[in-house]
Motif scaffolding. Structure first.
Motif, PDB file in Angstrom:
ATOM      1  N   ASN A  93       0.838  -1.196   0.000  1.00 57.09           N
ATOM      2  CA  ASN A  93       0.000   0.000   0.000  1.00 57.09           C
ATOM      3  C   ASN A  93       0.876   1.250   0.000  1.00 57.09           C
ATOM      4  OD1 ASN A  93      -2.015   1.885   0.240  1.00 57.09           O
ATOM      5  ND2 ASN A  93      -2.934   1.018   2.084  1.00 57.09           N
ATOM      6  N   VAL A  94       1.498   1.517  -1.137  1.00 55.82           N
ATOM      7  CA  VAL A  94       2.340   2.701  -1.284  1.00 55.82           C
ATOM      8  C   VAL A  94       1.547   3.970  -0.999  1.00 55.82           C
ATOM      9  CG1 VAL A  94       3.570   4.118  -2.968  1.00 55.82           C
ATOM     10  CG2 VAL A  94       4.014   1.658  -2.852  1.00 55.82           C
ATOM     11  N   ALA A  95       0.339   4.046  -1.532  1.00 51.86           N
ATOM     12  CA  ALA A  95      -0.511   5.225  -1.323  1.00 51.86           C
ATOM     13  C   ALA A  95      -0.783   5.407   0.173  1.00 51.86           C
ATOM     14  CB  ALA A  95      -1.812   5.084  -2.091  1.00 51.86           C
ATOM     15  N   GLY A  96      -0.988   4.298   0.878  1.00 51.95           N
ATOM     16  CA  GLY A  96      -1.241   4.374   2.303  1.00 51.95           C
ATOM     17  C   GLY A  96      -0.026   4.827   3.087  1.00 51.95           C
ATOM     18  N   GLY A  97       1.168   4.365   2.692  1.00 48.89           N
ATOM     19  CA  GLY A  97       2.384   4.820   3.348  1.00 48.89           C
ATOM     20  C   GLY A  97       2.552   6.322   3.223  1.00 48.89           C
ATOM     21  N   LYS A  98       2.267   6.843   2.047  1.00 46.02           N
ATOM     22  CA  LYS A  98       2.366   8.288   1.843  1.00 46.02           C
ATOM     23  C   LYS A  98       1.271   9.031   2.601  1.00 46.02           C
ATOM     24  CE  LYS A  98       4.770   8.141  -2.624  1.00 46.02           C
ATOM     25  NZ  LYS A  98       4.763   8.562  -4.046  1.00 46.02           N
ATOM     26  N   GLU A  99       0.100   8.436   2.692  1.00 41.74           N
ATOM     27  CA  GLU A  99      -0.992   9.073   3.432  1.00 41.74           C
ATOM     28  C   GLU A  99      -0.651   9.189   4.920  1.00 41.74           C
ATOM     29  OE1 GLU A  99      -4.147  11.230   4.095  1.00 41.74           O
ATOM     30  OE2 GLU A  99      -3.665  10.512   2.068  1.00 41.74           O
TER      31      GLU A  99
END
Length: 472
Positions: free
Chosen positions: A358-364
């Motif tokens: 979950n790359v998007a989640g890591g950035k979020e």
């Protein structure tokens, strides 16, 4: 224990351009050049449309896996930010796990292609950045996004916030905490004895004699933190000799450790060891236990550290201690940089692996950490500032250590410096051995010089290690 990293309070850093450092430590040598980035829509862990309120396209009811170094700052400040994410994205789950052995625990996950979504790659056992640079997301889009209060994140940060985590032009590590390095002491103890914080190594030697006359030691060290004296020596040598010394280090110049600025400091430290100014037995003492001999028992009167020290020792600090910091001493009273000059940098490098689920989640989660609410929580509970500016009040939340950092930065003005060499090339583990031997009296200044030069030469002569030249 990290690099850490801390200067924020209010006016803190208008001027302190956050240097170019990586947290102290590291394990493996630099070998690869850098970075990758996720594709636009459909990056790993994405699935939703990108909007101002969901800038990375995190999927509905997503799970985020974060592993955080559990050092001087703990890890529940990330849990605080995780709760903000879960509140903002109903149905999402953020798992925040602590670790004290980042490399040992997570290198196998990188090799296996299943790393966490967010990692605080810090501590003495951090993963050498050079071995994973091509497996990390670029993070420019995080700084370009709006924070949870609706303001562009880049506009809320201190100058130079990207510098410590940028390699070969790729911004891949967000260093979250601002750190200044100095000498820390009890203001109440010093006033009680009529002592003044030393500005030069001669003054440091004089203070050691005065402390010994009162039945106290000048310094103490623990086995995992012996290189805090390495930091003090290097910073003092850079202040003494300016860019000539700093660039020699950064570029792995031959015979760097034989430069007169280093030799003068090493010989002064050798005298302190021989005179019995160090609490004995440090090479066999766990570092926080050693630090308590300073902060709680007051056997030693000074301690060199980054500004994480107050939070790290808050449960083992004597009542009425009144902790304060001052700049590290210079060799002479006529250094190239003024005594007030400081080493300061952002630390606690957070990374988002490209192969995380979950790359998007890591950035979020990073975006949540950079919100005003989360950054204020960190500053108030850790007594240390983040890269988000203007969140520490003038009273430093009642902390004398935090107040002293404001004063140090005000006095430093533009005389702020940093360096990357030891974390970049993963030298800390080897240097610990040499410094423990030196502080124990098993090596003299010549032996310390030889040991440090051998470590540097090994990196310089290894053709498999990619070197990054530093010119300014």
């Amino acid at each position: 224990m990290t690099t850490p990293n801390n200067l924020s309070r209010r006016l803190f850093l208008q001027r302190a351009a956050v240097g170019t450092l990586m947290a102290t430590g590291g394990s493996t040598l630099l070998a690869a050049c850098a970075g990758s980035g996720s594709d636009d829509k459909g990056s790993t862990g994405g699935g939703a449309d990108k909007t101002a309120d969901n800038p990375f396209g995190m999927a509905d009811k997503a799970t985020i896996d974060a592993v955080i170094f559990n050092g001087g700052y703990g890890y529940d400040y990330v849990t605080f930010a995780a709760n903000l994410v879960q509140k903002k994205f109903a149905g999402s789950t953020v798992k925040v796990a602590p670790s004290t052995e980042i490399a040992q625990q997570l290198q196998p996950r990188f090799v296996g292609g299943n790393p966490p979504d967010l990692i605080d790659n810090s501590g003495k056992a951090q993963i050498g950045f050079g071995t994973i640079l091509d497996q990390l997301e670029t993070l420019d889009d995080v700084f370009e996004a709006n924070n949870y209060e609706g303001t562009k994140i880049a506009d809320t940060l201190y100058p130079g916030a990207k510098n410590p985590g940028t390699f070969d032009g790729k911004f891949v590590a967000m260093n979250y905490v601002l750190t200044i390095y100095g000498l820390w002491y009890s203001d109440s103890l010093f006033k009680e004895n009529g002592w003044e914080p030393p500005k030069t190594y001669d003054a440091l030697l004089d203070l050691g004699a005065k402390a010994k006359a009162k039945g106290k030691y000048l310094f103490v060290w623990g086995k995992e933190a012996a290189t805090y004296y390495h930091t003090m020596a290097v910073d003092g040598a850079i202040k003494e000799g300016g860019d000539e010394v700093r660039l020699a280090l950064e570029n792995l110049k031959e015979n760097t450790w034989s430069m007169p600025q280093f030799q003068g400091i090493f010989k002064a430290l050798e005298t302190m060891v021989k005179n019995g100014y160090f609490v004995p037995g440090g090479a066999g003492t766990q570092f926080t236990a050693a630090q308590a001999k300073w902060s709680n028992d007051q056997q030693a009167i000074l301690y060199p550290s980054g500004s994480w020290i107050e939070n790290e020792m808050k449960k083992a600090t004597k009542s009425g201690f009144q902790m304060k910091g001052v700049p590290e001493p210079t060799l002479t009273d006529k250094p190239k940089l003024p005594y007030e000059a400081l080493r300061s940098a952002a630390g606690e490098p957070f990374i988002v692996p490209s192969k995380g689920k979950n790359v998007a989640g890591g950035k979020e989660l990073l975006r949540a950490m950079l919100s005003k609410e989360a950054a204020t929580n960190f500053a108030k509970t850790r007594l240390a500032p983040t890269i988000v500016k203007g969140l520490v009040p003038a009273d430093g939340f009642g902390s004398t250590a935090l107040q002293s950092q404001t004063a140090m930065l005000d006095a430093a003005g533009t005389n702020v410096f940093d360096y990357q060499v030891f974390g970049l090339y993963g030298m800390n583990t080897d240097q610990l051995v040499v410094w423990n031997s030196f502080l124990s009296g098993q090596l003299d200044a010549a032996g310390l010089t030889k040991g440090l030069q051998q470590i540097m030469d090994k990196v310089r002569n290894d053709s498999s290690v990619k070197k990054i030249p530093v010119t300014k």
